[in-house]
Each structure stands twice: as structure tokens, then as C-alpha cells.
Design a protein around this motif. Structure first.
Motif, PDB file in Angstrom:
ATOM      1  N   ARG A 124      15.346  -2.440   2.100  1.00 35.98           N
ATOM      2  CA  ARG A 124      14.866  -2.677   0.734  1.00 35.98           C
ATOM      3  C   ARG A 124      14.001  -3.927   0.676  1.00 35.98           C
ATOM      4  N   GLN A 125      14.427  -4.985   1.333  1.00 36.77           N
ATOM      5  CA  GLN A 125      13.637  -6.209   1.339  1.00 36.77           C
ATOM      6  C   GLN A 125      12.286  -5.988   2.001  1.00 36.77           C
ATOM      7  N   ALA A 126      12.231  -5.147   3.047  1.00 33.99           N
ATOM      8  CA  ALA A 126      10.956  -4.840   3.708  1.00 33.99           C
ATOM      9  C   ALA A 126      10.019  -4.103   2.746  1.00 33.99           C
ATOM     10  N   VAL A 127      10.560  -3.181   1.948  1.00 35.03           N
ATOM     11  CA  VAL A 127       9.738  -2.456   0.971  1.00 35.03           C
ATOM     12  C   VAL A 127       9.211  -3.418  -0.090  1.00 35.03           C
ATOM     13  N   ILE A 128      10.071  -4.322  -0.567  1.00 35.42           N
ATOM     14  CA  ILE A 128       9.648  -5.299  -1.576  1.00 35.42           C
ATOM     15  C   ILE A 128       8.564  -6.199  -1.012  1.00 35.42           C
ATOM     16  N   ASP A 129       8.726  -6.657   0.216  1.00 34.16           N
ATOM     17  CA  ASP A 129       7.717  -7.521   0.838  1.00 34.16           C
ATOM     18  C   ASP A 129       6.386  -6.798   0.987  1.00 34.16           C
ATOM     19  N   SER A 130       6.430  -5.528   1.349  1.00 30.79           N
ATOM     20  CA  SER A 130       5.170  -4.780   1.499  1.00 30.79           C
ATOM     21  C   SER A 130       4.495  -4.587   0.138  1.00 30.79           C
ATOM     22  N   MET A 131       5.265  -4.359  -0.917  1.00 24.73           N
ATOM     23  CA  MET A 131       4.673  -4.219  -2.253  1.00 24.73           C
ATOM     24  C   MET A 131       4.047  -5.533  -2.720  1.00 24.73           C
ATOM     25  N   VAL A 132       4.687  -6.648  -2.443  1.00 20.66           N
ATOM     26  CA  VAL A 132       4.139  -7.944  -2.817  1.00 20.66           C
ATOM     27  C   VAL A 132       2.843  -8.198  -2.053  1.00 20.66           C
ATOM     28  N   ASP A 133       2.791  -7.835  -0.775  1.00 23.52           N
ATOM     29  CA  ASP A 133       1.559  -8.007   0.008  1.00 23.52           C
ATOM     30  C   ASP A 133       0.426  -7.153  -0.554  1.00 23.52           C
ATOM     31  N   ILE A 134       0.734  -5.920  -0.956  1.00 21.09           N
ATOM     32  CA  ILE A 134      -0.291  -5.042  -1.533  1.00 21.09           C
ATOM     33  C   ILE A 134      -0.824  -5.652  -2.827  1.00 21.09           C
ATOM     34  N   ALA A 135       0.076  -6.169  -3.685  1.00 20.14           N
ATOM     35  CA  ALA A 135      -0.352  -6.767  -4.948  1.00 20.14           C
ATOM     36  C   ALA A 135      -1.215  -7.998  -4.703  1.00 20.14           C
ATOM     37  N   ARG A 136      -0.873  -8.815  -3.732  1.00 23.47           N
ATOM     38  CA  ARG A 136      -1.669 -10.008  -3.422  1.00 23.47           C
ATOM     39  C   ARG A 136      -3.052  -9.634  -2.875  1.00 23.47           C
ATOM     40  N   ARG A 137      -3.102  -8.592  -2.082  1.00 21.22           N
ATOM     41  CA  ARG A 137      -4.364  -8.176  -1.463  1.00 21.22           C
ATOM     42  C   ARG A 137      -5.271  -7.489  -2.489  1.00 21.22           C
ATOM     43  N   ASP A 138      -4.724  -6.649  -3.359  1.00 20.09           N
ATOM     44  CA  ASP A 138      -5.530  -5.874  -4.297  1.00 20.09           C
ATOM     45  C   ASP A 138      -5.964  -6.678  -5.525  1.00 20.09           C
ATOM     46  N   ALA A 139      -5.184  -7.618  -5.944  1.00 25.12           N
ATOM     47  CA  ALA A 139      -5.497  -8.342  -7.181  1.00 25.12           C
ATOM     48  C   ALA A 139      -5.246  -9.830  -6.988  1.00 25.12           C
ATOM     49  N   PRO A 140      -6.067 -10.520  -6.201  1.00 25.88           N
ATOM     50  CA  PRO A 140      -5.768 -11.929  -5.930  1.00 25.88           C
ATOM     51  C   PRO A 140      -5.946 -12.830  -7.144  1.00 25.88           C
ATOM     52  N   TRP A 141      -6.871 -12.503  -8.077  1.00 24.48           N
ATOM     53  CA  TRP A 141      -7.124 -13.365  -9.220  1.00 24.48           C
ATOM     54  C   TRP A 141      -6.399 -12.909 -10.491  1.00 24.48           C
ATOM     55  N   LEU A 142      -5.761 -11.797 -10.445  1.00 23.03           N
ATOM     56  CA  LEU A 142      -5.134 -11.245 -11.645  1.00 23.03           C
ATOM     57  C   LEU A 142      -4.089 -12.185 -12.244  1.00 23.03           C
ATOM     58  N   TRP A 143      -3.269 -12.794 -11.418  1.00 20.41           N
ATOM     59  CA  TRP A 143      -2.149 -13.584 -11.930  1.00 20.41           C
ATOM     60  C   TRP A 143      -2.625 -14.906 -12.522  1.00 20.41           C
ATOM     61  N   GLY A 144      -3.716 -15.462 -12.061  1.00 22.72           N
ATOM     62  CA  GLY A 144      -4.215 -16.717 -12.612  1.00 22.72           C
ATOM     63  C   GLY A 144      -5.200 -16.528 -13.747  1.00 22.72           C
ATOM     64  N   TYR A 145      -5.833 -15.377 -13.843  1.00 29.45           N
ATOM     65  CA  TYR A 145      -6.888 -15.154 -14.829  1.00 29.45           C
ATOM     66  C   TYR A 145      -6.336 -14.685 -16.172  1.00 29.45           C
ATOM     67  N   HIS A 146      -5.315 -13.862 -16.159  1.00 31.39           N
ATOM     68  CA  HIS A 146      -4.718 -13.326 -17.383  1.00 31.39           C
ATOM     69  C   HIS A 146      -3.370 -13.991 -17.610  1.00 31.39           C
ATOM     70  N   PRO A 147      -3.327 -14.972 -18.485  1.00 33.69           N
ATOM     71  CA  PRO A 147      -2.053 -15.662 -18.711  1.00 33.69           C
ATOM     72  C   PRO A 147      -1.053 -14.753 -19.428  1.00 33.69           C
ATOM     73  N   VAL A 148       0.179 -15.014 -19.170  1.00 33.80           N
ATOM     74  CA  VAL A 148       1.249 -14.257 -19.811  1.00 33.80           C
ATOM     75  C   VAL A 148       1.587 -14.956 -21.126  1.00 33.80           C
ATOM     76  N   THR A 149       1.550 -14.213 -22.205  1.00 34.01           N
ATOM     77  CA  THR A 149       1.932 -14.744 -23.508  1.00 34.01           C
ATOM     78  C   THR A 149       3.004 -13.850 -24.112  1.00 34.01           C
ATOM     79  N   TYR A 150       3.743 -14.409 -25.000  1.00 38.85           N
ATOM     80  CA  TYR A 150       4.766 -13.626 -25.679  1.00 38.85           C
ATOM     81  C   TYR A 150       4.896 -14.154 -27.098  1.00 38.85           C
ATOM     82  N   GLY A 151       5.474 -13.342 -27.920  1.00 35.22           N
ATOM     83  CA  GLY A 151       5.703 -13.726 -29.303  1.00 35.22           C
ATOM     84  C   GLY A 151       7.003 -13.131 -29.795  1.00 35.22           C
TER      85      GLY A 151
END
Length: 120
Positions: free
Chosen positions: A7-34
Motif C-alpha cells: 500500500r505504501q508503494a502505491v501511495i508513493d507512486s501516486m505522489v510521484d505521478i502528481a509531482r511530475r504531472d502538476a509541479p506548479w499546481l500546489w503553489g499556484y492555486h491556494p486552498v481557501t475555505y469558508g
């Protein structure tokens, strides 16, 4: 999947895919809530302008019902204070009465030093 190395190997591979496909996504779109209450409607979050108060709609009956439910009076502190005051007044009143009785007896003896003459 239960917690396991696979399970940890699957999670690590998903995190690597997210980092590779969307490197600027997490810093460009801030998370807001209300947060809003259940009785507030038409609330649209907007980071540019916060002047939407005049467009809000309120369910006054629901708000009143929830306020009655949430804000029930707690009476035991007031009752405890009254009981403590009452218990504090009892010894004070007893002391006052005892002092008054003593003053009355002393006053009679001071006025009539010879008790046998007046029949006391």
C-alpha cells in the motif's frame, strides 16, 4: 488495502505521478475555505470583493430554532450562588440574634443592679 508495504508503494507512486504531472499546481492555486451557518443562503465565496452581505438570504425561523437549542440557559450556577448566600446568611443571622439577646440582658441588669428588689 490494509496498511502494508504494498500500500505504501502505491501511495508513493501516486505522489510521484502528481509531482511530475502538476509541479506548479500546489503553489499556484491556494486552498481557501469558508464556514457558514445552515441558515445562511446565497453565500458565494469571493477573494476579490467581500461586499456580498446585501445578497445573503437568511432563514430566520431556522436560526431562531437553532439558537434556542444551542443557548439553553444553565441555571445551576445561579441556584448554587443563591444556596451559598442563604447558607452564609444563616450563621450571620444567628450571631446577630445572639448578640441582640446578650445586649438585652446586659441592658436590664445595668438598669436594675439589684435584681431581688424588682423581682427578676
Amino acid at each position: 488495502m490494509p496498511n502494508s508495504p504494498e500500500r505504501q508503494a502505491v501511495i508513493d507512486s501516486m505522489v510521484d505521478i502528481a509531482r511530475r504531472d502538476a509541479p506548479w499546481l500546489w503553489g499556484y492555486h491556494p486552498v481557501t475555505y469558508g464556514l457558514s451557518h445552515a441558515w445562511v443562503m446565497n453565500g458565494k465565496p469571493n477573494n476579490m470583493a467581500r461586499n456580498n452581505l446585501k445578497y445573503l438570504r437568511l432563514d430566520v425561523d431556522k436560526r431562531a430554532a437553532l439558537r434556542r437549542e444551542w443557548n439553553r440557559p444553565v441555571l445551576w450556577p445561579a441556584l448554587l450562588i443563591v444556596a451559598l448566600l442563604f447558607l452564609g446568611v444563616i450563621p450571620a443571622f444567628a450571631s446577630y440574634r445572639r448578640r441582640e439577646r446578650m445586649a438585652g440582658k446586659i441592658g436590664v441588669r445595668a438598669r436594675f443592679p439589684n435584681e431581688k428588689e424588682i423581682g427578676l
